[in-house]
Design a protein around this motif. Structure first.
Motif, short mmCIF file in Angstrom:
data_model
loop_
_atom_site.label_atom_id
_atom_site.label_comp_id
_atom_site.label_asym_id
_atom_site.label_seq_id
_atom_site.Cartn_x
_atom_site.Cartn_y
_atom_site.Cartn_z
N LYS A 1 16.63 -22.58 20.09
CA LYS A 1 17.62 -23.68 20.68
C LYS A 1 18.96 -23.57 20.20
CE LYS A 1 13.67 -26.85 21.32
NZ LYS A 1 13.09 -27.93 21.04
N GLN A 2 18.98 -22.76 19.11
CA GLN A 2 20.33 -22.80 18.36
C GLN A 2 20.24 -21.33 17.70
OE1 GLN A 2 20.41 -25.83 15.57
NE2 GLN A 2 21.40 -27.09 16.80
N ILE A 3 21.63 -20.65 17.34
CA ILE A 3 21.64 -19.38 16.67
C ILE A 3 22.91 -19.58 15.56
CG2 ILE A 3 23.45 -18.52 18.29
CD1 ILE A 3 22.34 -15.81 17.54
N TYR A 4 22.41 -19.15 14.27
CA TYR A 4 23.29 -19.25 13.22
C TYR A 4 23.52 -17.75 12.55
CZ TYR A 4 22.70 -24.22 13.12
OH TYR A 4 22.52 -25.69 13.47
N VAL A 5 24.69 -17.31 13.03
CA VAL A 5 25.05 -16.00 12.35
C VAL A 5 25.69 -16.11 10.95
CG1 VAL A 5 26.19 -13.81 12.94
CG2 VAL A 5 25.47 -14.96 14.82
N ASN A 6 24.99 -15.59 9.85
CA ASN A 6 25.81 -15.85 8.55
C ASN A 6 26.67 -14.54 8.26
OD1 ASN A 6 24.29 -18.03 7.68
ND2 ASN A 6 22.47 -16.84 8.28
N LEU A 7 27.81 -14.85 7.98
CA LEU A 7 28.95 -13.74 7.62
C LEU A 7 29.31 -14.18 6.37
CD1 LEU A 7 30.66 -13.71 11.08
CD2 LEU A 7 28.77 -12.02 10.35
N PRO A 8 29.44 -12.98 5.51
CA PRO A 8 29.93 -13.40 3.94
C PRO A 8 31.40 -13.02 4.03
CG PRO A 8 28.47 -11.33 3.93
CD PRO A 8 28.53 -11.98 5.49
N VAL A 9 32.33 -13.84 3.26
CA VAL A 9 33.64 -13.61 3.50
C VAL A 9 34.20 -13.56 1.80
CG1 VAL A 9 33.85 -14.88 5.81
CG2 VAL A 9 33.89 -16.25 3.73
N LYS A 10 35.12 -13.05 1.87
CA LYS A 10 35.69 -12.94 0.44
C LYS A 10 36.57 -14.24 0.12
CE LYS A 10 36.35 -8.12 0.37
NZ LYS A 10 34.98 -7.92 -0.36
N ASP A 11 37.43 -14.88 0.96
CA ASP A 11 38.03 -15.86 0.82
C ASP A 11 38.12 -17.04 1.86
OD1 ASP A 11 40.07 -17.93 0.67
OD2 ASP A 11 41.72 -16.50 0.05
N LEU A 12 37.13 -18.04 1.62
CA LEU A 12 36.54 -19.07 2.61
C LEU A 12 37.69 -19.79 3.21
CD1 LEU A 12 34.12 -20.41 4.20
CD2 LEU A 12 33.88 -21.81 2.26
N ALA A 13 38.95 -20.27 2.41
CA ALA A 13 39.96 -20.94 2.80
C ALA A 13 40.64 -20.18 3.84
CB ALA A 13 40.63 -21.26 1.84
N ARG A 14 40.91 -18.77 3.55
CA ARG A 14 41.57 -17.75 4.54
C ARG A 14 40.91 -17.69 5.75
NH1 ARG A 14 41.92 -11.72 3.00
NH2 ARG A 14 39.55 -12.14 3.71
N SER A 15 39.62 -17.47 5.70
CA SER A 15 38.56 -17.43 7.03
C SER A 15 38.73 -18.53 7.89
CB SER A 15 37.32 -17.09 6.54
OG SER A 15 37.22 -15.94 6.00
N LYS A 16 38.65 -19.73 7.06
CA LYS A 16 38.92 -20.89 7.97
C LYS A 16 40.19 -21.19 8.50
CE LYS A 16 37.30 -24.76 6.20
NZ LYS A 16 37.22 -26.03 5.33
N ASP A 17 41.39 -20.95 7.81
CA ASP A 17 42.68 -20.96 8.41
C ASP A 17 42.68 -20.11 9.48
OD1 ASP A 17 43.39 -22.89 6.56
OD2 ASP A 17 44.50 -21.32 5.26
N PHE A 18 42.35 -18.83 9.59
CA PHE A 18 42.10 -17.82 10.68
C PHE A 18 41.55 -18.39 11.81
CE2 PHE A 18 40.05 -14.61 13.03
CZ PHE A 18 41.23 -13.76 13.22
N PHE A 19 40.25 -18.90 11.78
CA PHE A 19 39.50 -19.06 12.89
C PHE A 19 40.10 -20.55 13.51
CE2 PHE A 19 36.38 -16.25 11.42
CZ PHE A 19 36.17 -15.34 12.54
N GLU A 20 40.48 -21.28 12.71
CA GLU A 20 41.27 -22.41 13.40
C GLU A 20 42.60 -22.22 14.05
OE1 GLU A 20 41.78 -24.91 9.89
OE2 GLU A 20 39.92 -26.05 10.36
N ALA A 21 43.17 -21.12 13.52
CA ALA A 21 44.41 -20.60 14.43
C ALA A 21 43.95 -19.93 15.73
CB ALA A 21 45.27 -19.82 13.40
#
Length: 134
Positions: free
Chosen positions: A3-23
């Motif tokens: 019913k759902q999918i969760y792909v787990n991806l490790p990231v070096k800098d969580l804040a930077r990754s969040k900023d990227f995907f929000e942009a």
């Protein structure tokens, strides 16, 4: 079935990754977001869990690869149109993502992609029909 999918991806800098995907135009589910990981909403019941590398290591004894130099897999997302594919790639480029290849047009399917700041490959496709039968 699932019913759902969760792909787990490790990231070096969580804040930077969040900023990227929000942009790029994505949102995060605050119920699944803290200082260790962030629940990236990709669509109805489609999520990528961006996990700090330290936190990701608690889920596996295996070595995490450097996605900038190795490919362990990639995420492929469907889009509503060719224009949506191109718009998302343009937003990713403007947000600092890299573009590893030129768009591919197979007639029935159009695809293009980007790499996020950690080197994870995101492929975007629009399918206007089915592949020709041989």
């Amino acid at each position: 079935m699932h019913k759902q999918i969760y792909v787990n991806l490790p990231v070096k800098d969580l804040a930077r990754s969040k900023d990227f995907f929000e942009a790029v135009g994505y949102r995060f589910n605050p119920q699944f977001t803290n200082d260790k990981g962030a629940g990236l909403e990709l669509g109805d019941n489609l999520y990528a869990m961006l996990l700090s590398e330290e936190f990701a290591r608690t889920f596996t004894p295996k070595t995490l690869i450097d996605n900038k130099t190795s490919t362990g897999g990639w995420v492929c997302l469907s889009c509503e149109s060719r224009e949506e594919v191109d718009a998302l790639v343009a937003k990713a480029r403007a947000a600092g993502g890299s573009i590893p290849s030129e768009p591919q047009d197979y007639g029935f399917m159009y695809g293009h992609g980007f790499e996020d700041p950690d080197g994870h490959h995101w492929e975007l496709v629009y399918m206007s029909g089915m592949p020709p039968q041989e």
